[in-house]
Design a protein around this motif. Structure first.
Motif, PDB file in Angstrom:
ATOM      1  N   ARG A   1      12.206  -6.080  -5.366  1.00 57.51           N
ATOM      2  CA  ARG A   1      12.044  -7.530  -5.525  1.00 57.51           C
ATOM      3  C   ARG A   1      10.808  -7.898  -6.334  1.00 57.51           C
ATOM      4  NH1 ARG A   1      14.181 -10.245   0.108  1.00 57.51           N
ATOM      5  NH2 ARG A   1      15.975  -8.864   0.393  1.00 57.51           N
ATOM      6  N   LEU A   2      10.057  -6.903  -6.737  1.00 49.82           N
ATOM      7  CA  LEU A   2       8.864  -7.137  -7.541  1.00 49.82           C
ATOM      8  C   LEU A   2       9.149  -6.801  -9.001  1.00 49.82           C
ATOM      9  CD1 LEU A   2       6.205  -5.484  -5.188  1.00 49.82           C
ATOM     10  CD2 LEU A   2       6.573  -7.943  -5.530  1.00 49.82           C
ATOM     11  N   PRO A   3       8.403  -7.396  -9.932  1.00 50.46           N
ATOM     12  CA  PRO A   3       8.569  -7.039 -11.336  1.00 50.46           C
ATOM     13  C   PRO A   3       8.325  -5.549 -11.568  1.00 50.46           C
ATOM     14  CG  PRO A   3       7.279  -9.042 -11.137  1.00 50.46           C
ATOM     15  CD  PRO A   3       7.437  -8.494  -9.743  1.00 50.46           C
ATOM     16  N   LYS A   4       9.080  -4.981 -12.478  1.00 50.61           N
ATOM     17  CA  LYS A   4       9.004  -3.544 -12.730  1.00 50.61           C
ATOM     18  C   LYS A   4       7.593  -3.109 -13.118  1.00 50.61           C
ATOM     19  CE  LYS A   4      11.477   0.167 -15.154  1.00 50.61           C
ATOM     20  NZ  LYS A   4      10.290   0.849 -15.714  1.00 50.61           N
ATOM     21  N   ASP A   5       6.900  -3.933 -13.919  1.00 50.11           N
ATOM     22  CA  ASP A   5       5.571  -3.513 -14.355  1.00 50.11           C
ATOM     23  C   ASP A   5       4.525  -3.621 -13.253  1.00 50.11           C
ATOM     24  OD1 ASP A   5       5.512  -6.267 -14.274  1.00 50.11           O
ATOM     25  OD2 ASP A   5       4.536  -6.528 -16.211  1.00 50.11           O
ATOM     26  N   HIS A   6       4.917  -4.134 -12.072  1.00 45.87           N
ATOM     27  CA  HIS A   6       4.011  -4.147 -10.930  1.00 45.87           C
ATOM     28  C   HIS A   6       4.014  -2.816 -10.181  1.00 45.87           C
ATOM     29  CE1 HIS A   6       3.714  -8.798 -10.271  1.00 45.87           C
ATOM     30  NE2 HIS A   6       3.677  -8.458 -11.561  1.00 45.87           N
ATOM     31  N   ILE A   7       5.106  -2.084 -10.310  1.00 45.42           N
ATOM     32  CA  ILE A   7       5.260  -0.913  -9.430  1.00 45.42           C
ATOM     33  C   ILE A   7       5.646   0.374 -10.157  1.00 45.42           C
ATOM     34  CG2 ILE A   7       5.713  -2.213  -7.323  1.00 45.42           C
ATOM     35  CD1 ILE A   7       8.633  -0.741  -9.122  1.00 45.42           C
ATOM     36  N   ASP A   8       5.950   0.301 -11.469  1.00 45.98           N
ATOM     37  CA  ASP A   8       6.461   1.515 -12.116  1.00 45.98           C
ATOM     38  C   ASP A   8       5.395   2.576 -12.337  1.00 45.98           C
ATOM     39  OD1 ASP A   8       5.097   0.268 -14.141  1.00 45.98           O
ATOM     40  OD2 ASP A   8       6.807   0.105 -15.503  1.00 45.98           O
ATOM     41  N   HIS A   9       4.122   2.245 -12.101  1.00 43.68           N
ATOM     42  CA  HIS A   9       3.058   3.250 -12.206  1.00 43.68           C
ATOM     43  C   HIS A   9       2.863   4.008 -10.889  1.00 43.68           C
ATOM     44  CE1 HIS A   9       1.207  -0.411 -10.626  1.00 43.68           C
ATOM     45  NE2 HIS A   9       0.361   0.381  -9.994  1.00 43.68           N
ATOM     46  N   LEU A  10       3.411   3.496  -9.781  1.00 48.64           N
ATOM     47  CA  LEU A  10       3.233   4.151  -8.480  1.00 48.64           C
ATOM     48  C   LEU A  10       3.917   5.519  -8.483  1.00 48.64           C
ATOM     49  CD1 LEU A  10       3.867   1.209  -5.985  1.00 48.64           C
ATOM     50  CD2 LEU A  10       1.671   2.240  -6.586  1.00 48.64           C
ATOM     51  N   THR A  11       3.212   6.535  -8.012  1.00 45.20           N
ATOM     52  CA  THR A  11       3.781   7.881  -7.988  1.00 45.20           C
ATOM     53  C   THR A  11       4.196   8.331  -6.590  1.00 45.20           C
ATOM     54  OG1 THR A  11       1.595   8.920  -7.739  1.00 45.20           O
ATOM     55  CG2 THR A  11       2.416   8.562  -9.993  1.00 45.20           C
ATOM     56  N   HIS A  12       3.476   7.866  -5.553  1.00 46.52           N
ATOM     57  CA  HIS A  12       3.763   8.315  -4.188  1.00 46.52           C
ATOM     58  C   HIS A  12       3.560   7.171  -3.196  1.00 46.52           C
ATOM     59  CE1 HIS A  12       2.620  12.012  -6.333  1.00 46.52           C
ATOM     60  NE2 HIS A  12       3.320  12.696  -5.446  1.00 46.52           N
ATOM     61  N   ILE A  13       4.373   7.168  -2.150  1.00 51.49           N
ATOM     62  CA  ILE A  13       4.144   6.333  -0.968  1.00 51.49           C
ATOM     63  C   ILE A  13       4.256   7.248   0.237  1.00 51.49           C
ATOM     64  CG2 ILE A  13       4.959   4.414   0.448  1.00 51.49           C
ATOM     65  CD1 ILE A  13       5.868   3.025  -2.067  1.00 51.49           C
ATOM     66  N   TRP A  14       3.188   7.327   0.987  1.00 49.98           N
ATOM     67  CA  TRP A  14       3.085   8.294   2.081  1.00 49.98           C
ATOM     68  C   TRP A  14       3.051   7.558   3.417  1.00 49.98           C
ATOM     69  CZ3 TRP A  14      -0.918  12.868   1.771  1.00 49.98           C
ATOM     70  CH2 TRP A  14      -0.683  13.771   2.822  1.00 49.98           C
ATOM     71  N   PHE A  15       4.087   7.765   4.231  1.00 56.61           N
ATOM     72  CA  PHE A  15       4.080   7.328   5.621  1.00 56.61           C
ATOM     73  C   PHE A  15       3.321   8.410   6.390  1.00 56.61           C
ATOM     74  CE2 PHE A  15       7.362   4.907   3.773  1.00 56.61           C
ATOM     75  CZ  PHE A  15       7.763   3.895   4.632  1.00 56.61           C
ATOM     76  N   GLN A  16       2.061   8.149   6.656  1.00 56.53           N
ATOM     77  CA  GLN A  16       1.173   9.213   7.119  1.00 56.53           C
ATOM     78  C   GLN A  16       0.805   9.057   8.600  1.00 56.53           C
ATOM     79  OE1 GLN A  16      -3.071   9.557   5.757  1.00 56.53           O
ATOM     80  NE2 GLN A  16      -2.229  11.248   4.574  1.00 56.53           N
ATOM     81  N   LYS A  17       0.938  10.125   9.341  1.00 54.10           N
ATOM     82  CA  LYS A  17       0.643  10.091  10.768  1.00 54.10           C
ATOM     83  C   LYS A  17      -0.851   9.988  11.019  1.00 54.10           C
ATOM     84  CE  LYS A  17       0.439  15.146  11.288  1.00 54.10           C
ATOM     85  NZ  LYS A  17       1.041  16.326  11.929  1.00 54.10           N
ATOM     86  N   VAL A  18      -1.213   9.554  12.217  1.00 55.49           N
ATOM     87  CA  VAL A  18      -2.604   9.508  12.654  1.00 55.49           C
ATOM     88  C   VAL A  18      -2.701  10.150  14.032  1.00 55.49           C
ATOM     89  CG1 VAL A  18      -3.121   7.400  11.354  1.00 55.49           C
ATOM     90  CG2 VAL A  18      -2.345   7.224  13.727  1.00 55.49           C
ATOM     91  N   LYS A  19      -3.901  10.551  14.373  1.00 56.73           N
ATOM     92  CA  LYS A  19      -4.146  11.101  15.705  1.00 56.73           C
ATOM     93  C   LYS A  19      -4.497   9.966  16.662  1.00 56.73           C
ATOM     94  CE  LYS A  19      -5.899  15.567  14.074  1.00 56.73           C
ATOM     95  NZ  LYS A  19      -7.073  16.479  14.068  1.00 56.73           N
ATOM     96  N   LYS A  20      -3.975  10.031  17.863  1.00 57.06           N
ATOM     97  CA  LYS A  20      -4.240   8.982  18.840  1.00 57.06           C
ATOM     98  C   LYS A  20      -5.733   8.866  19.128  1.00 57.06           C
ATOM     99  CE  LYS A  20      -3.017   7.293  23.445  1.00 57.06           C
ATOM    100  NZ  LYS A  20      -2.208   7.533  24.677  1.00 57.06           N
ATOM    101  N   ALA A  21      -6.418   9.996  19.237  1.00 52.48           N
ATOM    102  CA  ALA A  21      -7.855   9.971  19.521  1.00 52.48           C
ATOM    103  C   ALA A  21      -8.617   9.274  18.404  1.00 52.48           C
ATOM    104  CB  ALA A  21      -8.381  11.385  19.717  1.00 52.48           C
TER     105      ALA A  21
END
Length: 224
Positions: free
Chosen positions: A74-94
């Motif tokens: 839903r965003l313009p192509k030139d807003h996002i076409d440079h993105l290489t990775h999207i990481w759903f990254q875990k965290v430690k509870k502590a």
């Protein structure tokens, strides 16, 4: 064997520049001492590349990969076409309880333009510390929740599944995309213009949230 030029993320080496990172108060930003390597995508490889961690039993990702992809469409192509990775990254509870995690961030370097999204607690309580949060903190989240409570572990904002999903897609993700645009096009990419950069990113979120908004249905936790 990879040379230093192509080693995007290495132990004891700073990985590019870190910007953004919507976060709870008192959260440390030194979260980038990773044991992973990320390298720029190969020519012709579909981007962004999605990396999905198991969030653990105490956390879940409020949004799915498909929902993030739909938001990007839903965003313009030139807003996002440079993105290489999207990481759903875990965290430690502590680390989360100690205030050492953040909700998301944008990182760039070595041909990598990475957005990190971290999970949310399964009890839908955003911990804010032992001291009552400042009004400016509560104002930041007021469009999504105003349900401030206190228990033996301190102050927290209680969220609904629908609102935390809306926050991730309409605010957190867009905020980091704004920082990626700022980095890629070198708009306000210096310490001297930090406030201008944040103002520009906040304006970007305000404008484009309306473009990506939709009605959100609750999802099963960990249903990715």
């Amino acid at each position: 064997m990879q040379t230093r030029k192509y080693t995007a993320w290495k132990k004891n080496r700073k990985f590019g520049d870190v910007m953004g990172g919507r976060k709870r108060p008192k959260i440390a930003d030194n979260i980038f001492n990773r044991q992973h390597n990320l390298t720029a995508p190969n020519e012709g490889q579909e981007t962004p590349i999605f990396i999905l961690d198991n969030p653990s039993r105490d956390f879940y990702f409020p949004v799915t990969v498909d929902e993030v992809k739909e938001t990007l469409r839903r965003l313009p192509k030139d807003h996002i076409d440079h993105l290489t990775h999207i990481w759903f990254q875990k965290v430690k509870k502590a680390d989360y309880l100690d205030g050492k995690t953040i909700q998301g961030s944008f990182i760039c370097g070595s041909g990598v333009y990475l957005i990190v999204l971290n999970p949310f607690p399964t009890d839908n309580k955003m911990r804010l510390g032992k001291n009552k949060p400042l009004k400016k903190v509560l104002n930041y989240y007021k469009d999504f929740t105003t349900d401030l409570k206190e228990d033996e572990n301190g102050w927290y904002l209680k969220w609904t599944v629908e609102k935390i999903k809306q926050y991730y897609l309409e605010n957190l993700l867009l905020h980091e995309i704004g920082h990626s645009i700022d980095s890629f096009y070198k708009r306000y990419w210096s310490k001297a213009t930090e406030q201008k950069r944040e103002n520009w990113v906040d304006n970007y979120v305000a404008v484009w949230a309306d473009q990506v908004r939709e009605n959100y249905e609750p999802i099963e936790k960990n249903a990715l």
